[in-house]
Design a protein around this motif. Structure first.
Motif: not given
Ligand code: GLC
Length: 541
Positions: A57, A60, A100, A139, A161, A165, A195, A197-198, A239, A306-307, A386, A390
């Motif tokens: 990923d 990530y 994760h 996803f 995800f 992960q 930042r 994540d998730a 996020e 980036h998403d 995605r 990128r």
């Molecule tokens: C966040 C990231 C994304 C990633 C996901 C799982 O949403 O922006 O790119 O796939 O987390 O880590």
């Protein structure tokens, strides 16, 4: 605090500049390009995950939280990059993935092999895979379930995800301790924050959708306490792709704060919706639904990242409409979103690009710009997932767009690089690049635009959006014609005896840029997609 008025730049190291000719960007390459980032007029950089990872990923999926991906260089290179950014007055925020790890992480490898391993309890297991049925699948296009059976473990493991992960188990205090150790490691190196994540998904509880749980908030409060006590002046950015009222708890309360900054997800698709419809209603509605922030907090606003352009925070009907409007080719869709870059979404129309940037840069919040969007880079919908958004940064019209000397790059360079690149745009005062620099400079010179309160101004026309930003007696009137048609405003909308300067057209006043229609009563005529930032002369305050 610095992050409340800062402008951020989202940097993807792999895509930026390859210094060693392996076809992949790296920290040494990015150092060469810091001057470019600085020249935009931004204050801070967020870098996408830079850790060792099997890249299922795109990073990530972290397999070592204490290192640097070998493609990107060494920890020394990271430190050199950080120092070089700091020397230029740029802050650096890194990604931290709390929810994760990669399935290749030694914790998971140990956990799946041995039920008695202390790492077994770092993850979330089940004999049936039937628990937490109310948690949605994120996803959607690839994952059939949030549980996957692992042969080696003889049990199912939980993942929000990709199956590669596995989610960490936040009911285990050891996991907290690990994460604190990791965060301190990077903060000690000097990063300016994270930042995260998730963040909504850290805990699971039966009978809930496993998002935004009180336990999750308690953990995040603990993180913030650590930052406040040990690393004041650094920033925590969340996020949390949620409705404004559900994001608000992620700021916490004055007694128990959590994040300093949270992304404002729902405003983003509504900017595109409003522009396509020529109707301000979606923007006005979502900002009216956005609660006031606690002191010291800020929203982060963005147009793209980036998403995929996520359509999670719109109604089903709106999502269908957005797909109809913005994805003429079904390959442009992904999960609940749209995998296209900004310039493509705006039909490469500079008027729309300028209007949308003027609007976005005058909204409350700390804006972030996605690498490549400063030159109106395109995308490549042939690429999976995605990755089409990128692709390598386009520096010039030379080999691999000046990104790399390698025979092959990690993803193909976009076909349009000979027309769309930094070098070409440097020379043109009217280029995307120079227009963005101008917009940022103008925003940076007006405290009202950076931190003023927002008040709506009635225009009598749903296509014309107007508001003031006010700060310590100074105000800027922001006015946008969201439609592709000429619109009119009543003659008394602006007092013509007062010379209002148009910050978007330096040296000119409002009266220089709008036609007065001759019909009675008199009206002001706004050109299609016209944008204004109107203010009195500074000395007049
Ligand atoms: C966040 C990231 C994304 C990633 C996901 C799982 O949403 O922006 O790119 O796939 O987390 O880590």
């Amino acid at each position: 605090m610095w992050y409340q008025t800062a402008v951020f730049y989202e940097l993807y190291i792999r895509a930026y500049k390859d210094s060693n000719g392996d076809g992949r960007g790296d920290f040494r390459g990015a150092i060469e390009k810091l001057d470019h980032i600085q020249s935009l007029g931004v204050n801070a950089i967020w870098i996408l995950p830079h850790y060792p990872s099997p890249l299922q990923d795109d990073g990530y999926d972290i397999s070592d939280y204490y290192g640097v991906h070998p493609d990107y260089g060494s920890l020394d290179d990271f430190q050199t990059f950080l120092d070089a950014a700091h020397q230029r007055g740029l802050k650096v925020v890194i990604d931290i993935v709390l929810n994760h790890t990669s399935d290749q992480h030694p914790w998971f490898q140990a956990a799946r092999r041995d039920k008695k391993s202390p790492y077994r309890d770092y993850y979330v297991w089940s004999d049936t895979g039937a628990e937490y049925p109310d948690a949605r699948i994120i996803f959607l296009d690839t994952e059939p379930a949030n549980w996957t059976y692992d042969e080696l473990a003889g049990q199912y493991y939980w993942h929000r995800f990709y199956a590669s992960q596995p989610d960490l188990n936040y009911d285990n205090p050891q996991v907290h301790a690990e994460m604190f150790r990791i965060m301190r490691f990077w903060l000690d190196l000097g990063v300016d924050g994270f930042r995260a994540d998730a963040v909504p998904y850290l805990y699971e509880r039966e009978g809930t959708n496993c998002e935004n749980l009180p336990e999750t908030h308690r953990f995040l409060q603990k993180v913030r306490r650590m930052m406040d006590v040990e690393y004041p002046d650094r920033v925590l950015i969340a996020e949390a792709n949620q409705w404004p009222e559900d994001v608000l708890p992620y700021f916490g309360t004055p007694a128990a704060p959590e994040f300093h900054v949270c992304f404002h997800f729902p405003i983003m698709p509504r900017l595109f919706m409003a522009l396509k419809k020529g109707d301000k209603t979606p923007i006005v509605d979502i900002l009216n639904r956005t609660p006031p922030l606690p002191p010291g907090a800020q929203w982060m606003t963005f147009l793209r990242n980036h998403d995929e352009l996520t359509l999670e925070m719109v109604t089903e009907e709106e999502r269908e409409w957005m797909w109809q409007q913005y994805t003429p080719d079904p390959r442009m869709r992904l999960n609940l979103g749209i995998r296209r870059r900004l310039a493509s979404l705006l039909d490469n129309d500079k008027r729309k690009w300028f209007l949308l940037h003027a609007l976005f840069l005058s909204l409350p919040g700390a804006p972030i710009i996605y690498y490549g969007d400063e030159i109106g880079m395109g995308d490549n919908i042939q690429l999976p997932d995605r990755y089409g958004c990128r692709t390598p940064m386009q520096w010039d019209d030379g080999r691999n767009a000046g990104f790399s000397h390698a025979a092959e790059t990690y993803l193909p360079v976009n076909a349009d690089y000979q027309q769309i690149n930094v070098a070409e745009q440097e020379a043109d005062p009217d280029s995307y690049l120079n227009l963005l620099r101008f917009l940022l400079r103008t925003r940076q010179s007006e405290a009202a635009l950076r931190q003023g309160d927002l008040d709506w101004v009635e225009t009598g026309d749903t296509a014309v959006l107007a508001y003031t930003r006010r700060w310590q007696g100074r105000w800027v009137l922001c006015l946008y014609n969201l439609s592709g048609e000429t619109r009119t405003l009543p003659g008394d909308f602006i007092n013509a005896s007062q010379p209002l300067h148009d910050l978007l057209h330096p040296g000119q006043t409002w009266q220089d840029n709008v036609r007065v229609c001759s019909n009675e009563p008199r009206e002001w005529e706004l050109a299609p997609f016209a944008a204004f930032w109107l203010a009195k002369e500074k000395s007049a305050d």
